[in-house]
Design an enzyme around this catalytic site. Structure first.
Site, PDB file in Angstrom:
ATOM      1  N   LYS A   1       0.947  -1.358  -0.415  1.00 48.74           N
ATOM      2  CA  LYS A   1      -0.270  -0.036  -0.037  1.00 48.74           C
ATOM      3  C   LYS A   1       1.042   0.815   0.223  1.00 48.74           C
ATOM      4  O   LYS A   1       1.844   1.524   0.929  1.00 48.74           O
ATOM      5  CB  LYS A   1      -1.034   0.398   1.026  1.00 48.74           C
ATOM      6  CG  LYS A   1      -2.800  -1.200   0.856  1.00 48.74           C
ATOM      7  CD  LYS A   1      -3.072  -0.432   1.808  1.00 48.74           C
ATOM      8  CE  LYS A   1      -3.755  -1.143   3.354  1.00 48.74           C
ATOM      9  NZ  LYS A   1      -4.624  -0.243   3.872  1.00 48.74           N
TER      10      LYS A   1
ATOM     11  N   ARG B   1      -7.566  -9.438   5.553  1.00 55.46           N
ATOM     12  CA  ARG B   1      -6.594  -8.338   5.817  1.00 55.46           C
ATOM     13  C   ARG B   1      -7.146  -7.427   6.954  1.00 55.46           C
ATOM     14  O   ARG B   1      -6.728  -6.558   7.753  1.00 55.46           O
ATOM     15  CB  ARG B   1      -6.574  -7.582   4.320  1.00 55.46           C
ATOM     16  CG  ARG B   1      -5.177  -6.393   5.150  1.00 55.46           C
ATOM     17  CD  ARG B   1      -4.496  -6.104   3.068  1.00 55.46           C
ATOM     18  NE  ARG B   1      -3.381  -5.403   3.549  1.00 55.46           N
ATOM     19  CZ  ARG B   1      -2.197  -5.017   2.117  1.00 55.46           C
ATOM     20  NH1 ARG B   1      -2.817  -5.188   1.348  1.00 55.46           N
ATOM     21  NH2 ARG B   1      -1.785  -4.476   2.749  1.00 55.46           N
TER      22      ARG B   1
HETATM   23  N1  NAD Z   1       0.989   1.384   3.721  1.00 57.63           N
HETATM   24  C1  NAD Z   1       1.251   0.849   5.077  1.00 57.63           C
HETATM   25  O1  NAD Z   1       0.327   0.143   5.049  1.00 57.63           O
HETATM   26  C2  NAD Z   1       1.187   1.613   6.446  1.00 57.63           C
HETATM   27  C3  NAD Z   1       0.660   1.223   7.644  1.00 57.63           C
HETATM   28  C4  NAD Z   1       1.160   1.752   8.695  1.00 57.63           C
HETATM   29  C5  NAD Z   1       1.679   2.654   8.672  1.00 57.63           C
HETATM   30  N2  NAD Z   1       1.476   4.237   7.571  1.00 57.63           N
HETATM   31  C6  NAD Z   1       2.233   5.245   7.085  1.00 57.63           C
HETATM   32  O2  NAD Z   1       3.393   5.149   7.963  1.00 57.63           O
HETATM   33  C7  NAD Z   1       3.727   6.584   8.840  1.00 57.63           C
HETATM   34  C8  NAD Z   1       4.261   6.795   9.884  1.00 57.63           C
HETATM   35  O3  NAD Z   1       5.714   5.725   9.603  1.00 57.63           O
HETATM   36  P1  NAD Z   1       6.745   5.819  10.744  1.00 57.63           P
HETATM   37  O4  NAD Z   1       5.597   5.598  12.221  1.00 57.63           O
HETATM   38  O5  NAD Z   1       7.840   5.165  10.635  1.00 57.63           O
HETATM   39  O6  NAD Z   1       6.902   7.002  10.856  1.00 57.63           O
HETATM   40  P2  NAD Z   1       7.763   8.142  10.137  1.00 57.63           P
HETATM   41  O7  NAD Z   1       8.381   7.932   8.565  1.00 57.63           O
HETATM   42  O8  NAD Z   1       7.953   9.393   9.901  1.00 57.63           O
HETATM   43  O9  NAD Z   1       9.222   7.793  11.032  1.00 57.63           O
HETATM   44  C9  NAD Z   1       8.982   8.338  12.338  1.00 57.63           C
HETATM   45  C10 NAD Z   1      10.196   9.600  12.578  1.00 57.63           C
HETATM   46  O10 NAD Z   1      11.800   8.391  12.951  1.00 57.63           O
HETATM   47  C11 NAD Z   1      12.528   8.990  11.957  1.00 57.63           C
HETATM   48  N3  NAD Z   1      13.078   7.566  12.077  1.00 57.63           N
HETATM   49  C12 NAD Z   1      12.870   6.372  11.600  1.00 57.63           C
HETATM   50  N4  NAD Z   1      13.745   6.013  11.498  1.00 57.63           N
HETATM   51  C13 NAD Z   1      14.861   6.048  12.560  1.00 57.63           C
HETATM   52  C14 NAD Z   1      16.176   5.419  12.466  1.00 57.63           C
HETATM   53  N5  NAD Z   1      16.553   4.381  12.565  1.00 57.63           N
HETATM   54  N6  NAD Z   1      16.767   5.965  13.433  1.00 57.63           N
HETATM   55  C15 NAD Z   1      16.338   7.323  13.585  1.00 57.63           C
HETATM   56  N7  NAD Z   1      15.547   8.134  13.718  1.00 57.63           N
HETATM   57  C16 NAD Z   1      14.661   7.096  12.887  1.00 57.63           C
HETATM   58  C17 NAD Z   1      11.722   9.750  11.585  1.00 57.63           C
HETATM   59  O11 NAD Z   1      13.244  10.579  10.609  1.00 57.63           O
HETATM   60  C18 NAD Z   1      10.955   9.996  11.817  1.00 57.63           C
HETATM   61  O12 NAD Z   1      11.588  11.365  12.247  1.00 57.63           O
HETATM   62  C19 NAD Z   1       2.088   6.966   8.459  1.00 57.63           C
HETATM   63  O13 NAD Z   1       1.774   7.984   7.804  1.00 57.63           O
HETATM   64  C20 NAD Z   1       1.093   6.123   8.123  1.00 57.63           C
HETATM   65  O14 NAD Z   1       0.210   6.282   7.215  1.00 57.63           O
HETATM   66  C21 NAD Z   1       1.746   2.964   6.211  1.00 57.63           C
END
Ligand code: NAD
Ligand code: ZN
Length: 1552
Positions: free
Chosen positions: A158, A275
């Protein structure tokens, strides 16, 4: 850097391809894989700006290394280009997508481009979507770096971006070619982001695999260690050989989660049903996220959502409580929130608030739901779901679970057919003891049927943190397997937070002293802490006993309560001879007993104090210790000898059901008449409360059958429970609340008193809340009469049809027993009962509401009720009536009342005088300050707090109050005529007297009170008679006040019209600049003379104003020194307000402020030029200047058109959101009239009888009221007189005259009816504004009202109905002004001292009002005469403390010895009673109040007059009480002189 070893990886397949690769340090194998299997000319790596600085350069190096290793043909042409995106959700936008695409195009990327998305879910979703559409789709690789991305967003294909309309609305499915899950990235992930991802991991385990879930339960510290502790071995974990067990665990947990998602996606790529399972926690979680994002992260919202959805499953019967608690515990262990009420959540989200309506609304438009058909994943056990897809759940269930409050509806099923058999939760007391015993013991013990609740959970977590034991679940959680640590314990890494779990805090205190210094990491100590209420509950005696025994325990905040800090010492818990006071809590005793076998010496424990409380609980402890192999010896005189040893865990221990909890279903049977059987509580129970059925329910009229192991209760038909005149519940104190609600409906067959008195329960004052006082308060709200006894409660039974659920619900004070007992009462309350804070039952019976519905067959609905207001503090001299007013205001505002002194005594369990005697005044003031400070944290909203009079004597307390009044809530100074106060206090000799002269004290404190408060309220004189409604308006700052500007050159000739021109106003402004002494500027002496005459002719406060010429007045601007001299003079003369023009010399203004004392400054600015714009800069400057100087800010401009007034209001409303001082803001001129109508504080008004208007455009009070009515701000109300016969009543004349003079749109009518029921439609009408009530309805009206005032309650009758309206609804309040009529008729006519004696003639309802009035006036002796002596006795019983002396006749010996000076006669003039002249023998004359008013002059008045007594005619009293009513209803002073004129005219027309 050493050579990187070939990593060991795991592969997981998704959509039938092994495209997910997991391991540590994977970059190089990733590049090898991609370069060989997806050859391209251009590789693009897109990441965010947080990740790039940490990883990018190394990754580029790795790429180069791989290329050279692989010796590819096209190596020279290969390029890796990178692009950085700003971190955060806002980058997931169409704009960023376009930017990336433009970048790719600018770099000439074509169809053979391969893209790496390296980052969290944001990067994954965004970059995936770019890949999906760029050149109609190019291959891409997911390199998830956040935990959430690893287990969730990177898998499934997705991709999406957000739009302002919502998240993920534009996107597509686009599968990545590979997903490289490299756990090394987690090392740098912020902790909160890791926790966030854990929510999805826990979710997956919960729906898919119990064994994975157990891994999570047991792996908390290992998993955290694997992520957060930095290793110094290079490439650790890359190969199996270098992988630590923690790393393996982390990998297996993440892999399981990723695999499950992969499997689901494989079976259901396009999301049809399966799902949907992944959506567990998300239906509600997304709705929460929609409101609380970005403050709360996705996983945090989902965590709360999972709890709610699990509760829904429990409510519907799919899931048991064990599973709910396990889920809850795991979420908490990983640092996730489980409720919106958590402090952590509140701190993050600030003022954002999720109302239930809003959540439901959002769920309705969620694309996964279909309007009213909400789909929620139902867990059926840990690891399983009810269906292999989401289940449709009705709105009412969701609403019920989401709501903070619940409404219990009255019982409706067919009584005879209902027989319920149910088991109740395990005993909290036994569970807690068993946990400690098994944890300290050797070996494994299977605890069967333990309680799963907040309390036991807190205990388990604490024991785990102390490394004292291991816990595992068996049998779907029906069994808890405890592996004991044999008493070896360690200092925990962080503090032990125990919430409000009293038992855990007591038991663990001694347990923590068992940690010895050898096992402890050096210097560290154990901290036990809890929530705000826990920090007030006592633990002093236990700590003292342990300290005396040599343990090192220190109070971190308040003496005598948690938090405490326990330092491990060399010889741990010493033991030997110990003393303990056991009169407050048996838990102290148990605490020592449980740990005693592990002490260094055998313990001999002597219990001291007057009385050992709750012996059965001590016996329970002893019996259980024996089951674990330690036998205690009990010696004479409460001494226990405990041998040394270790507990031997029995292989199995069965926990009894909780007998306190059991009282609730049994009581439901008792109150509704159904039959209820509890199969696991009987005569052999260990717990005292098991006797409840036999000792309480049977005598109340229930049929009770008890065997050794079961109890069955059948209630009598509804409404036929009997009261228990006296019952001692010392052996089952926790059950008193259940008994109390039954007593509330217990009646006798005969018309006799239906009183239940419960004693022996004093310990209930220091439980979760002061249960006795809360019980009384809440029962009163139902219309049940209840009062406190020194060690108990007394309750008058009431007819069920008269019960009324409180409009604003039962406030539970976070106390499970309050909630459950009132739900029992709710089973019969006619219109239903709202119980607030319904969650508090979780302490001992988390599934109570579910069982209440599904097993006991009661009906409930969810109610979203919480709204919060800052707490308000009342200060003022002792005796001004703070407590009474505080209680009434609390009622009116739906807030709770708390008295600081009482709170002080409750916390320290000692009366204040004793404390002072022991520690001195200074220590008292310091302690008082400390307690007040902590109260303002813990009770920051929804309380009215009254402080002792001397709180302002201590500078730190003053500072605290000042800060509070300036920055938070209101501090209200209650003022009353000091002479009244002195008289009032002298009346009651039992109060400790102040050592100094009261007047002296008052003069010293006056400026202090002034400094600390932001509102002051004069209970009697300021605004006419102060009523609760007025108080509320003043506090809410919605009260309109007016002052009349006197524009006379000399006021003396005008004094006679003063009563008329002050109609409806709140203060008088003396325009000093308009005075003229023989045409000249007046002298100071002349002005003082004018002030004195004004004082004599009116009791209204005076505003002293000298208006300069440049400000629109007549005073020369040049005479600045004289100007200030005049103002100083005004302050010296005690003017309440002085107007100071802000453009005058700052130094002189400053000097004036220094000497202002308790005079208030009105800082004013008048713009005569008309150039000041309300939306311009100048007005803001002037406003700030006025704000710096004044207590009240006055800004006057000019209006050229109507809209200038709108701009003015906008300015004021904006300012009012930021500052708390009152603002007077008006526009002069005719065009400005609207601003005068809308202004709230101190609007200057004129009157037709004045020679000129003080300013152009000024209006009168009546004109303003009419204006307000016409613009819809003052709706017309209908008022009535209820009674029979009433044709000749004077009331319509009183009220309609008042309405007319003040320009109010209301009308007053007669409503004559024999039957009180007839008033029902009238009082329910929204136009109903209030009513007078007379014979025969003064008592029978009470059941129709929501609440009755303190006065009406004391007198036992209502003569006035007041309507109040606020956010929580409309309330009808019963008041009594009969006594006020008598009170105010007497007060101005006689000086009362401690010797003054009064006489009341007659024994009916009016005489009660008479007695009450005399008592309120401060009389200590009240003679009472009535023909039937029995009536006298009855009244003496009703007012036991009023000093009533019954007379046998009016020539009684008493009268001869000490004749009365006040006589109140309440008998009809027609009763031919003989009035002897002895009655008037008091040499000093006296006052007669005659209540009969036909004829005007009665025999009593005539005879009194002969003896020189002042007589008050019945008609005058009638008018007086009518004026009080008028003032209560309108909040305005009644136009007395004209009302009197009209009433006498009418009276003469009728009767002569
Ligand atoms: N496609 C899907 O099936 C699906 C499922 C669930 C969530 N999502 C989407 O995922 C997003 C949220 O993802 P998230 O929680 O990873 O948020 P994000 O990508 O914003 O990451 C969170 C924070 O952590 C930091 N970060 C990430 N990895 C790091 C690392 N290894 N070291 C230091 N900092 C790091 C990032 O820079 C950011 O500030 C939302 O937009 C949500 O809609 C998509
Ligand atoms: Zn999610």
């Amino acid at each position: 850097m050493g050579e990187q070893p070939e990593p060991d990886v795991f592969k997981v397949s998704v959509l039938n391809e092994e495209s997910i690769i997991l391991g540590f340090h994977l970059t190089k194998i990733m590049f090898r894989d991609i370069l060989s299997n997806f050859p391209s000319s251009t590789y693009v790596l897109i990441t965010d700006k947080n990740i790039a600085p940490i990883y990018l350069s190394r990754i580029i190096d790795n790429f180069r290394e791989v290329i050279s290793e692989m010796s590819l043909d096209n190596a020279s042409k290969l390029r890796l280009i990178t692009y950085l995106v700003s971190p955060g959700e806002q980058s997931k936008s169409r704009d960023t997508k376009a930017e990336i695409e433009d970048f790719l195009l600018s770099k000439a990327c074509g169809r053979d481009t391969c893209i790496f998305a390296m980052g969290g879910g944001v990067i994954g979703d965004l970059v995936g979507f770019v890949a999906a559409t760029f050149m109609r789709g190019v291959p891409f690789v997911q390199v998830p770096t956040s935990l959430l991305a690893m287990v969730d967003s990177s898998i499934g294909g997705k991709t999406a971006v957000d739009t302002p309309h919502g998240k993920n609305l534009i996107g597509s499915f686009w599968q990545p070619k590979r997903i490289y899950i490299d756990l090394t990235f987690l090392e740098t992930l912020p902790e909160r982001e890791f926790t966030n991802g854990m929510a999805e991991v826990i979710k997956t385990a919960a729906i898919s695999s119990e064994s994975e879930f157990i891994n999570l339960e047991n792996g908390v510290s290992n998993i955290r260690e694997a992520v957060f502790s930095k290793s110094n071995i290079q490439f650790q974990g890359a190969t199996l050989a270098t992988r630590t067990p923690s790393q393996s665990l982390l990998l297996s947990v993440i892999m399981a989660s990723a695999k499950f998602k992969a499997d689901v996606v494989t079976h259901d790529e396009r999301e049809s049903g399966l799902r949907g399972l992944l959506n567990f926690g998300h239906t509600i979680g997304h709705a929460i996220e929609a409101i609380l994002s970005p403050e709360l992260l996705h996983g945090e919202c989902v965590s709360i959502g999972m709890m709610k959805e699990a509760e829904i499953a429990r409510n519907l019967g799919y899931l048991n409580q064990v599973a709910v608690s396990r889920l809850c515990k795991v979420l908490q262990d990983y640092g996730l929130p489980v409720s919106l009420d958590e402090k952590k959540v509140k701190d993050l989200v600030g003022k954002k608030f999720c109302t239930v309506d809003k959540l439901m609304e959002i769920m309705k438009v969620d694309k996964k739901n279909q309007g009213d058909q909400k789909k929620i994943v139902m867990l059926s056990s840990i690891g399983n779901t009810y269906e292999k897809k989401a289940t449709i759940v009705s709105d009412s269930v969701i609403r019920k679970i989401l709501s903070p409050a619940i409404k219990v509806l009255p019982f409706t099923s067919n009584i005879s057919s209902t027989h319920v058999t149910m088991t109740t939760p395990g005993s909290k007391s036994i569970s807690n003891r068993a946990l400690i015993l098994a944890a300290l013991g050797n070996g494994t013990c299977r605890l069967k049927g333990p309680l799963y609740s907040d309390d036991t959970q807190v205990m388990m977590v604490a024991l785990q943190k102390l490394k004292g034991a291991k816990f595992e679940w068996e049998n779907d959680g029906e069994t808890l397997v405890v592996t004991g640590g044999g008493g070896s314990l360690q200092v925990p890494d962080d503090e032990l937070y125990l919430g409000n779990a009293g038992t855990a805090s007591r038991f663990l205190t001694t347990v923590c002293t068992l940690i010895s210094a050898e096992t402890a990491n050096q210097k560290k100590c154990t901290i036990l802490t809890g929530n705000a209420r826990m920090k007030q509950r006592p633990i002093g005696p236990l700590v003292m006993a342990l300290q005396e025994n040599g343990s090192q325990i220190r109070y971190v905040e308040n003496e005598g309560s948690l938090p405490i800090e326990i330092t491990p010492s060399q010889n741990k818990f010493k033991g030997g001879k110990m003393n303990l006071s056991a009169s407050i809590s048996s838990q102290y005793v148990t605490s020592i007993l449980l740990s005693a076998p592990y002490a260094s010496e055998p313990v001999t424990l002597s219990l001291t104090g007057d009385k050992v409380i709750s012996q059965p609980y001590i016996d329970m402890t002893i019996a259980m210790m024996e089951s674990f192999g330690i036998k205690i010896e009990r010696l004479e005189g409460n001494i226990y000898r405990i041998p040394q040893g270790k507990y031997t865990n029995p292989s199995e221990y069965v926990i009894e059901s909780d007998t306190s909890s059991a009282t609730y279903p049994l009581a439901v049977a008792a109150i509704t008449g159904i039959t209820c059987t509890l199969p696991n509580i009987g005569t052999t129970s260990l717990q005292g409360d098991a006797a409840f059925a036999v000792k309480v329910l049977e005598p109340m009229g229930c049929t009770v059958t008890q065997t050794e192991t079961s109890t069955t209760v059948q209630g009598p038909p509804i409404g036929s429970l009997r009261p228990l005149p006296n019952i001692d519940m010392e052996t089952m104190t926790d059950a008193f609340l259940t008994a109390s609600v039954l007593a509330a409906v217990a009646l006798n067959n005969e018309e006799k008193e239906c009183i239940t008195r419960i004693t022996g329960i004093a310990n209930q004052r220091v439980k979760e809340c002061n249960r006795i006082s809360v019980m009384v308060h809440e029962l009163n709200k139902f219309g049940v009469i209840a009062s406190e006894l020194p060690d108990g409660i007394q309750i008058h039974g009431s007819k069920i049809q008269f019960l009324k659920g409180p409009v604003d619900g039962v406030k539970c004070h976070d106390d499970h027993r309050i909630a459950m007992s009132f739900s029992v009462l709710g089973c019969v309350v006619p219109d239903g009962t709202i119980i607030r804070e319904k969650k508090c039952v979780e302490k001992t019976w988390p599934e109570w509401w579910d069982d209440f519905e599904s097993k006991l067959k009661m009906n409930t609905v969810g109610i979203d009720s919480e709204s919060h207001h800052d707490s308000i503090i009342f200060i003022g001299m002792r005796g001004v009536g703070k407590t009474t007013l505080g209680r009434e205001v609390a009622n009116a505002l739906n807030q709770e009342f708390l008295d600081l002194d009482q709170h002080f005594e409750a916390i320290l369990s000692t009366p204040i005088p004793n404390f002072i005697e022991e520690h001195g005044w200074d220590a008292f003031r310091a302690k008082e300050f400390e307690i007040l400070r902590s109260l303002l944290n813990t009770h920051a909203s929804d309380y009215i707090i009254t402080c002792g009079g001397g709180v302002v004597e201590y500078p730190p307390s003053r500072e605290l109050l000042k800060q509070y009044s300036q920055n938070h809530g209101d501090v209200v100074h209650i003022v009353r005529d000091i002479n009244d106060v002195i008289r009032y206090l002298n009346r009651d000799a039992s109060r400790p007297s102040l050592s100094e002269d009261l007047l002296h004290v008052w003069n010293r404190r006056k400026p202090f009170y002034n400094e600390c408060s932001n509102i002051d309220i004069n209970t009697i004189n300021t605004f006419g008679r102060m009523t609760v409604e007025n108080l509320v308006e003043i506090i809410r700052k919605t009260r309109r006040t007016f002052f009349i500007s006197l524009t006379f050159p000399d006021i003396t000739p005008a004094l006679k019209i003063m009563p008329t021109i002050t109609h409806g106003v709140d203060a008088i402004e003396l325009r000093v600049d308009l005075l003229s002494e023989n045409g000249d500027i007046p002298s100071v002496e002349y002005i003082c003379g004018q002030l004195a005459s004004l004082r004599r002719s009116s009791s209204l406060p005076i505003i002293f104003t000298v208006r300069s010429q440049s400000q629109g007045g007549k005073y020369p601007d040049t005479q600045e020194t004289e100007y200030f001299n005049l103002l100083e003079q005004a302050i010296k003369n005690g003017c309440e307000y002085v107007d100071v023009e802000i453009h005058k010399s700052p130094t002189l203004i400053e000097n004036l402020i220094k000497m202002k004392g308790d005079t208030k400054i009105i800082a004013s600015w008048h713009d005569l030029t008309g150039t000041m714009k309300w939306d311009g800069e100048e007005v803001r400057r002037k406003f700030r200047a006025a704000h710096n100087i004044g207590d009240i800010i006055k800004i006057v401009g000019r209006a050229k058109c109507l809209s200038d007034n709108f701009r003015l209001r906008e300015f004021v409303e904006w300012q009012q959101q930021h500052i708390k001082k009152p603002i007077i803001a008006i526009n002069m001129d005719v065009e400005g009239q609207l601003s005068r109508i809308l202004n709230q504080t101190f609007t200057p008004v004129t009157h037709p009888l004045l020679p000129l208007k003080a300013a152009p455009g000024q209006l009168s009070v009546a004109e303003i009221h009419k204006g307000l009515h016409l613009i819809g701000q003052l709706p017309k109300k209908k008022f009535y007189l209820f009674g029979n016969p009433i044709v000749h009543s004077m009331s319509p004349t009183i009220h309609n005259t008042g309405f007319e003079i003040l320009g109010l749109p209301h009308h007053y009518d007669l409503f004559e009816s024999e039957n009180v029921e007839a008033v029902k439609p009238i009082i329910e009408d929204i136009e109903f504004g209030g009513a007078s009530v007379t014979i025969p309805h003064k008592i029978s009206i009470i059941p129709f009202l929501d609440q009755i005032s303190v006065h009406s309650k004391s007198i036992g009758a209502v003569n006035t109905i007041i309507v109040t309206e606020n956010e929580t609804g409309r309330k009808l309040i019963g008041e009594n002004t009969d006594w006020l009529g008598i009170f105010y008729s007497i007060k101005p006519l006689i000086e009362i001292n401690s010797e003054t004696v009064g006489l009341v003639i007659g024994g009916g309802g009016t005489s009660r009002a008479g007695i009450y009035a005399l008592h309120q006036l401060g009389l200590q002796t009240i003679y009472l005469y009535n023909r039937t002596q029995a009536k006298i006795e009855e009244l003496k019983n009703q007012f036991p403390k009023y000093g009533i002396v019954g007379l046998s006749s009016l020539s009684d010996e008493q009268i001869k010895q000490k004749p009365p000076q006040i006589i109140v006669s309440t008998i009809p003039a027609t009763s031919n009673i003989e009035i002897p002249y002895e009655l008037f023998a008091s040499g000093k004359g006296g006052v007669i109040v005659e209540m009969a008013y036909k004829p005007r002059r009665t025999q009593l008045l005539e005879k009194g007059a002969e003896k020189g007594w002042i007589g008050v005619e019945g008609i005058q009293v009638l008018i007086e009480q009518g004026l009080c009513q008028f003032e209560e209803w309108t909040g305005r002073r009644a136009p007395r002189n004209i009302i009197e004129e009209n009433v006498y005219r009418k009276y003469n027309n009728i009767y002569s």
